[in-house]
Write a protein that holds these residues in place. Sequence first.
Motif, short mmCIF file in Angstrom:
data_model
loop_
_atom_site.label_atom_id
_atom_site.label_comp_id
_atom_site.label_asym_id
_atom_site.label_seq_id
_atom_site.Cartn_x
_atom_site.Cartn_y
_atom_site.Cartn_z
N PRO A 30 0.57 -1.00 -0.02
CA PRO A 30 0.08 -0.20 -0.38
C PRO A 30 1.11 1.48 -0.22
O PRO A 30 1.91 1.17 0.79
CB PRO A 30 -0.77 -0.15 1.37
CG PRO A 30 0.30 -1.02 2.10
CD PRO A 30 0.90 -1.39 1.05
N ILE A 42 -5.12 5.35 -2.33
CA ILE A 42 -3.85 3.73 -1.67
C ILE A 42 -4.42 3.39 -3.18
O ILE A 42 -4.79 2.54 -3.62
CB ILE A 42 -4.41 3.78 -0.43
CG1 ILE A 42 -5.19 4.06 0.57
CG2 ILE A 42 -3.71 2.52 -0.08
CD1 ILE A 42 -6.20 3.33 1.21
N PHE A 44 -1.51 0.74 -5.47
CA PHE A 44 -1.20 -0.84 -4.42
C PHE A 44 -1.26 -2.18 -5.64
O PHE A 44 -1.45 -1.80 -6.91
CB PHE A 44 -2.21 -1.49 -3.05
CG PHE A 44 -3.35 -2.06 -4.01
CD1 PHE A 44 -3.86 -3.55 -4.27
CD2 PHE A 44 -4.82 -0.84 -4.01
CE1 PHE A 44 -4.96 -3.55 -5.28
CE2 PHE A 44 -6.15 -1.19 -4.79
CZ PHE A 44 -6.51 -2.14 -4.65
N PHE A 297 -0.91 1.80 7.24
CA PHE A 297 -1.50 0.77 6.53
C PHE A 297 -0.71 -0.95 6.39
O PHE A 297 0.96 0.05 6.37
CB PHE A 297 -1.86 1.63 4.60
CG PHE A 297 -2.64 2.54 4.95
CD1 PHE A 297 -3.88 2.24 5.15
CD2 PHE A 297 -2.21 4.30 5.20
CE1 PHE A 297 -5.03 3.37 5.02
CE2 PHE A 297 -3.62 4.95 5.43
CZ PHE A 297 -4.82 4.75 4.95
N ASN A 299 0.44 -5.11 4.57
CA ASN A 299 -0.21 -6.25 4.20
C ASN A 299 0.20 -7.20 5.48
O ASN A 299 1.48 -7.68 6.14
CB ASN A 299 1.02 -6.22 3.37
CG ASN A 299 0.50 -5.98 1.76
OD1 ASN A 299 1.52 -5.40 1.02
ND2 ASN A 299 -0.89 -5.91 1.45
N ILE A 308 -5.39 -5.08 2.41
CA ILE A 308 -4.60 -4.45 3.50
C ILE A 308 -4.95 -3.91 4.10
O ILE A 308 -6.81 -3.67 4.67
CB ILE A 308 -4.82 -3.17 2.20
CG1 ILE A 308 -3.89 -2.63 1.28
CG2 ILE A 308 -3.38 -1.83 3.27
CD1 ILE A 308 -4.14 -2.22 -0.47
N TRP A 310 -5.02 -1.89 8.47
CA TRP A 310 -4.24 -0.64 9.10
C TRP A 310 -4.58 -0.40 10.38
O TRP A 310 -5.62 -1.67 11.20
CB TRP A 310 -6.03 0.42 8.14
CG TRP A 310 -7.33 0.40 8.66
CD1 TRP A 310 -7.84 -0.51 8.59
CD2 TRP A 310 -8.06 1.51 8.80
NE1 TRP A 310 -9.65 -0.42 8.79
CE2 TRP A 310 -8.88 1.29 9.17
CE3 TRP A 310 -7.66 2.52 9.94
CZ2 TRP A 310 -10.04 2.42 10.04
CZ3 TRP A 310 -8.64 3.86 10.57
CH2 TRP A 310 -9.51 3.08 10.06
#
Length: 316
Positions: A30, A42, A44, A297, A299, A308, A310
Motif C-alpha cells: 500500500p 491508496i 497497491f 497501512f 500487508n 490491505i 490498517w
Amino acid sequence: MPDHQRKWTRRGLLVSVKAGGWWASHAQSPTVLALSPRLWRIYFAGRNRDNLSSILAVDVDPQDGMRVLDEHLDPLLEWGPPGSFDSTGLGPSCALTIFGRVHLYYSGVYPRNDVSFQIAIGLAISDDGLSFKKAFAGPVRGIGPADPYFVSTPFVGKTKYGYRMWYVSGTGWAQVNGVWEPEYVLRSCDSLDAIVWEAESIAVSADDLGDGISQTRPWITNEAGGMRLWYSRRGRDFRAGGKEAYRLFSRRMDTRNGTVGGAEPVIFSNPPAAGEFDSSMQAYCCIMQRPSGDVMFYNGNGFGEAGIGWATRDLT
C-alpha cells in the motif's frame, strides 16, 4: 510516552481483494498519497490470474473512518515490452507531488532463468494521479556497483539538498529448503530533481542484520524527536513463520548518517490471533500522519493475499 513507543490498534482489513475482471488476488505494498484532507489515494499491487502484478488504487476519506470513496481497479500503468525491466510486473512504493505533478516510484519485475525474478526501480508521472506515463523506457535506478543483484521498493523524500531515496538493495540469493530466496539490505542515494539519481549510494546502517536477516520497504516519517525509519524485517526461513516471519520495526534516523537508534518492534495493543489475515505476517507498512494520530497501512499473510490492513495510534 514518546510517540514511537505508543502502541498501535489494529482496525482490520480496509481493502479486501475483489476477484473479478482483471484483479484476481493480492493487494500488496500500500502506497498512500494525500490529495486533500478528505481524500487519500491508496495505490497497491494487485495480481491477475497468471500471478502477474500491476498498479491499482482506491480512494478513501481519512476523516470518515477511511470510508472508500472510489475504486480504480483497472491497471493504471502498462507493463513494458518484452526484454524491458518491467515486462512482467509493477508494484507501487512511493507517490509524491512535485511541482503539481504526481511522481509514482515503482518496482518493475522481469523474469530470470536462474532465480525467480529481477527488479529495478521505475518512475511514472501523472497530472491527475490516475493517468500515468513512464518517465523513461528504462529504470531510474537499476543494478550497479553498489547494487549488484536488484533494487526495489523505494521511498523518496525532500531534503535540504534536493531529494533522497531509501530503497532495498539485493545482496544475493540463498537456497532455503530447496528454493532460491533473495536477501537484501536498505541503502540510500541522492538526487537534485528526484529523477536523475547519483550512481553512488550508502548503506542505511543497522545493527540487527545477521545471518539471513533481510530488511525491506522503507518508509520515512518526521516526528517531534526527528526522522524515523519504518521497515519490515524477516529471517532466511521466513516461509516457515514463527520468529523468522516478516515483522514491522522502526528506528530513529539521522538524515545524513543513517539510523542511530536500535530496532524497535511495532507493538499492537490487540495483536493478531490465529486465523486472522495478519496472524503470521505483518509487512510493507506505509505511515500517514495527521493531527488526530497516525495511520498505518500494511500487508498481512501471504504478502497481502487477503488485502490491505490498517492500524492507528493516538498521539494526543
